[in-house]
Design a protein around this motif. Structure first.
Motif, mmCIF file in Angstrom:
data_model
loop_
_atom_site.group_PDB
_atom_site.id
_atom_site.type_symbol
_atom_site.label_atom_id
_atom_site.label_comp_id
_atom_site.label_asym_id
_atom_site.label_seq_id
_atom_site.Cartn_x
_atom_site.Cartn_y
_atom_site.Cartn_z
ATOM 1 N N LEU A 79 0.900 -1.072 0.078
ATOM 2 C CA LEU A 79 -0.007 -0.126 0.045
ATOM 3 C C LEU A 79 0.869 1.155 0.031
ATOM 4 O O LEU A 79 0.637 2.235 -0.557
ATOM 5 C CB LEU A 79 -0.855 -0.007 1.082
ATOM 6 C CG LEU A 79 -2.193 -1.085 1.187
ATOM 7 C CD1 LEU A 79 -2.846 -1.375 2.469
ATOM 8 C CD2 LEU A 79 -3.151 -0.751 0.095
ATOM 9 N N GLN A 80 1.985 1.190 0.830
ATOM 10 C CA GLN A 80 2.663 2.380 0.654
ATOM 11 C C GLN A 80 3.519 2.521 -0.712
ATOM 12 O O GLN A 80 3.449 3.695 -1.141
ATOM 13 C CB GLN A 80 3.893 2.150 1.702
ATOM 14 C CG GLN A 80 4.733 3.538 1.902
ATOM 15 C CD GLN A 80 3.805 4.753 2.426
ATOM 16 O OE1 GLN A 80 3.117 4.724 3.393
ATOM 17 N NE2 GLN A 80 4.086 5.935 1.823
ATOM 18 N N LYS A 83 0.726 4.335 -2.623
ATOM 19 C CA LYS A 83 0.626 5.751 -2.360
ATOM 20 C C LYS A 83 1.802 6.339 -2.905
ATOM 21 O O LYS A 83 1.343 7.526 -3.468
ATOM 22 C CB LYS A 83 0.599 5.659 -0.775
ATOM 23 C CG LYS A 83 0.885 7.045 -0.357
ATOM 24 C CD LYS A 83 -0.322 7.907 -0.532
ATOM 25 C CE LYS A 83 -0.367 9.113 0.111
ATOM 26 N NZ LYS A 83 -1.640 10.245 -0.128
ATOM 27 N N ASP A 84 2.936 5.884 -2.660
ATOM 28 C CA ASP A 84 4.222 6.744 -3.373
ATOM 29 C C ASP A 84 4.206 6.888 -4.770
ATOM 30 O O ASP A 84 4.772 7.812 -5.407
ATOM 31 C CB ASP A 84 5.419 5.918 -2.934
ATOM 32 C CG ASP A 84 5.646 6.126 -1.487
ATOM 33 O OD1 ASP A 84 4.924 6.973 -0.635
ATOM 34 O OD2 ASP A 84 6.503 5.395 -1.046
ATOM 35 N N SER A 88 -4.488 8.596 -4.970
ATOM 36 C CA SER A 88 -5.129 9.025 -3.859
ATOM 37 C C SER A 88 -6.302 7.787 -3.386
ATOM 38 O O SER A 88 -6.642 8.031 -2.193
ATOM 39 C CB SER A 88 -6.018 10.342 -4.361
ATOM 40 O OG SER A 88 -5.191 11.191 -4.994
ATOM 41 N N THR A 155 -5.759 0.473 4.236
ATOM 42 C CA THR A 155 -5.708 1.433 3.158
ATOM 43 C C THR A 155 -5.773 2.962 3.675
ATOM 44 O O THR A 155 -5.162 3.741 3.395
ATOM 45 C CB THR A 155 -6.835 1.060 2.189
ATOM 46 O OG1 THR A 155 -6.877 -0.108 1.812
ATOM 47 C CG2 THR A 155 -6.783 1.971 0.973
ATOM 48 N N ALA A 158 -2.736 3.976 5.281
ATOM 49 C CA ALA A 158 -1.555 4.400 4.297
ATOM 50 C C ALA A 158 -2.052 5.753 3.622
ATOM 51 O O ALA A 158 -1.352 5.984 2.683
ATOM 52 C CB ALA A 158 -1.528 3.337 3.103
ATOM 53 N N ASP A 159 -2.965 6.385 3.987
ATOM 54 C CA ASP A 159 -3.624 7.711 3.719
ATOM 55 C C ASP A 159 -4.105 7.726 2.235
ATOM 56 O O ASP A 159 -4.018 8.637 1.338
ATOM 57 C CB ASP A 159 -2.480 8.582 3.675
ATOM 58 C CG ASP A 159 -2.788 10.129 3.671
ATOM 59 O OD1 ASP A 159 -3.926 10.440 3.986
ATOM 60 O OD2 ASP A 159 -1.930 11.018 3.001
ATOM 61 N N MET A 160 -4.882 6.424 2.071
ATOM 62 C CA MET A 160 -5.642 6.586 0.769
ATOM 63 C C MET A 160 -7.330 6.015 1.148
ATOM 64 O O MET A 160 -7.194 5.681 2.198
ATOM 65 C CB MET A 160 -5.064 5.394 -0.490
ATOM 66 C CG MET A 160 -3.516 6.009 -0.852
ATOM 67 S SD MET A 160 -2.827 4.497 -1.869
ATOM 68 C CE MET A 160 -2.499 3.259 -0.686
ATOM 69 N N ASN A 510 2.849 12.088 -9.236
ATOM 70 C CA ASN A 510 3.033 12.803 -8.289
ATOM 71 C C ASN A 510 3.173 14.261 -8.730
ATOM 72 O O ASN A 510 2.815 15.391 -8.006
ATOM 73 C CB ASN A 510 4.320 12.277 -7.673
ATOM 74 C CG ASN A 510 4.138 11.226 -6.409
ATOM 75 O OD1 ASN A 510 3.620 11.403 -5.563
ATOM 76 N ND2 ASN A 510 4.574 10.052 -6.952
#
Length: 622
Positions: A79-80, A83-84, A88, A155, A158-160, A510
């Motif tokens: 998940l990270q 995210k990276d 979103s 999730t 992981a800020d999504m 990004n």
């Protein structure tokens, strides 16, 4: 998946292909919608396939032969990394429990008849139980709901945010709501099956007529199965999901599903309250208040309850399958209820008729619709040499009032893979398409897992065909598996070209997340350059994006053969809008920060020398 659609209940389902006609371009697009401050990126992942490490890929392979991914494969590390990449939202495709060919009778799930299941793993759009999730996706199928709830939590950590599917138009032929909350009855439980139509019936019927299995290729590729006997017990027969009214559907119909009745009579007339004139300008709250206390068809209530059930579990939004096959009054009813429960819910829909876009956005209260038959189809035509890219400007101009609501993508579970020979041909040829798709509007960008490492969908999966990653079979996704690297999620098995491609996607996505200009204004500069710029080859496309704090010139080369050198013109009206005085301004590419150039303003007009290689793109910032 090729979709055969029958005209049902007066709802026009004309699939409009975008024509390669060049219209008189307007020079500026005024932004008429209130938009969020930042771009949004959606990562669609076919949940069953994401974590599968098995590389056997036998056609028609069983779950034991070919393997299957699990909820638990979405580790914190995985998940990270997503995210990276610049993501979103994750759209977890295929989560609700759908019909499939595997024995789960030990945990109380009935077996599905292979004659009304597509493939072995089954279509995610033939949902069998909306109040639980696909048992294939759980390490312990008996605890599948808890495993998905844990994935929602991971999730979010992981800020999504989380999106899942809801498919209001149709459900599996053998729907069994064994996990219904208290007070919820099954679809069809109280239907009057002696008539074709009644408002509060959940289905349409062919009275006194048994369902007949369609003439298809041998189910399960001819494998023996006790349920394969040329019969499926359904009496009376129901209309099929795509609207076929035949008791024996055609092999190209959505024979694994049945059509849900939303109060549209068989003659196409509406049997429910209609929105008053002027409601396209009303707020979500006003739509919600309009429906309060009104009598609506039973199917409306059932699907609203389903959406609110998942919203309460932390699901942040929904992707609606074939939304235009359901009346927009229903969407007003359901979406206003969802938004009342969660004002930030992300609601996106599959709609293919441009004539209906504004109805589903303004009356149906959709946040986002697929920009398929306009931007997607145009970009596909361009890369396949069927037309110049100039028409991209026309699309952006004539959708100016709704551009923020038209979600952009180049790859998803229904379409041919971007890198496949049937689309762009190589991942590199898809790069300029991705730059334009991502940067030309304020709308969200969506990518499909594996796209970022050049997955071409070459496998012969069985029921599914090559060029699309199969949604019907147990299969591995080779390029994605190399990135997954046996669960390390570090790209350890990728080739150098695949690593470079993923780096390109990471840079582009990004940048888009953090660019204020991409949430600002748009102006095409294609017309001025096409008319008079020497060396401005046929594959070049250029436009400007800007905000108060950022100014961008975006130039792409769709050609995979020709390096172009030319003096890009920035028209005088563009220079005025940017408040530039005569002089020289350095500009730097924001993708790789290696290419620099100078914008020269002379007598109020701008020029910049550019050399651009095949399939290359520049995002120049002033």
């Amino acid at each position: 998946m090729i979709k055969k659609i029958t005209i049902v209940a007066g709802i026009s389902m004309v699939l409009l292909a975008s024509a390669c006609k060049t219209k008189q371009s307007k020079m500026n697009v005024a932004k008429k919608e209130t938009v969020s401050e930042k771009k949004v990126v959606v990562y669609q992942v076919f949940t069953r396939l994401f974590g599968n490490k098995n590389t056997t890929n036998a056609p028609w392979g069983t779950i034991e032969q070919n393997g299957v991914g699990k909820f638990n494969d979405f580790t914190d590390k995985a998940l990270q990394e997503i995210k990276d990449l610049g993501v979103s939202y994750i759209w977890y495709t295929g989560v609700p429990h759908h019909a499939l060919v595997h024995d789960y009778t030990a945990i109380g799930i009935s077996n599905d008849d292979p004659e009304v299941v597509k493939g072995r793993a089954g279509s995610p759009y033939a949902v069998k139980d909306y109040y639980n999730v696909n048992p294939d996706l759980a390490v312990n199928p008996a605890n599948r709901l808890q495993e998905f709830e844990a994935l929602i939590a991971r999730t979010h950590h992981a800020d999504m945010k989380v999106i899942i599917d809801i498919v209001p138009n149709h459900i599996a032929r053998k729907y069994e709501g064994k996990n219904n909350p208290k007070g919820v009855t099954d679809f069809g439980a109280h239907d009057d099956v002696t008539v074709e139509y009644k408002r509060d019936n959940n289905f349409y019927y062919i009275p006194n007529t048994p369902f007949e299995v369609p003439n298809t290729d041998a189910p399960l590729n001819g494998e023996r199965n006790p349920l394969i006997d040329g019969k499926f017990n359904e009496f009376p027969a129901k209309w099929t999901g795509n609207g076929s009214r035949l008791a024996k559907p055609d092999r190209n119909d959505w024979y694994e599903t049945v059509k849900v009745n939303y109060g549209i009579r068989p003659d196409g007339s509406k049997d429910f309250p209609e929105l008053p004139a002027g409601f396209e300008t009303k707020s979500v709250q006003e739509h919600f208040e309009f429906w309060a206390g009104k009598s609506v068809p039973d199917s409306w209530i059932k699907f609203k309850d389903i959406a609110l059930y998942w919203t309460a579990k932390g699901v942040d939004g929904f992707r609606y399958d074939m939304a235009e096959m359901v009346p927009y009054e229903f969407w007003s009813y359901m979406n206003s209820a969802i938004k009342t429960a969660n004002p930030n819910a992300f609601l996106m829909a599959e709609v293919y008729n441009p004539n209906e876009y504004r109805n589903y956005i303004r009356l149906g209260k959709m946040d986002y619709l697929y920009d398929k038959v306009e931007t997607y189809d145009k970009l596909k035509d361009v890369i396949q040499g069927r037309c110049l890219p100039d028409g991209i400007s026309d699309i952006q101009n004539h959708m100016a009032d709704i551009e923020h609501h038209m979600l952009h993508f180049l790859d998803n579970h229904d379409e041919q893979r971007l890198a496949s020979p049937e689309f762009a041909g190589t991942p590199e040829k898809g790069k300029p398409l991705m730059v334009v798709s991502t940067t030309i509007s304020t709308a969200p960008t969506m990518i499909y897992f594996g796209q970022e490492v050049g997955e071409a969908g070459n496998e012969n999966a069985g029921f599914g065909t090559h060029s699309r990653t199969s949604i019907f079979d147990y299969i591995g996704v080779p390029n994605h598996q190399r990135w997954m690297n046996n669960g390390k999620f570090d790209g350890g098995q990728l080739s150098e070209n695949e690593k470079s491609l993923r780096d390109f996607y990471k840079r582009l996505l990004n940048f888009s997340l953090n660019s204020s200009a991409l949430m600002g204004k748009y102006q095409e500069i294609q017309t001025a350059n096409r008319q008079s710029t020497s060396g401005y080859d046929s594959g070049i496309y250029a436009f400007a994006r800007w905000s108060d704090s950022q100014k961008l010139l975006i130039v792409t080369n769709f050609s995979w053969l020709t390096t172009s050198t030319f003096e890009l013109k920035v028209p005088s009206d563009m220079v005025q809008k940017w408040n530039l005085k005569d002089g020289t301004y350095p500009i730097t590419d924001q993708l790789y920060h290696k290419s620099t150039a100078e914008l020269h303003i002379v007598n109020g007009e701008g020029k910049v020398w550019i050399t651009i290689a095949p399939s290359e793109s520049f995002i120049y910032e002033l």
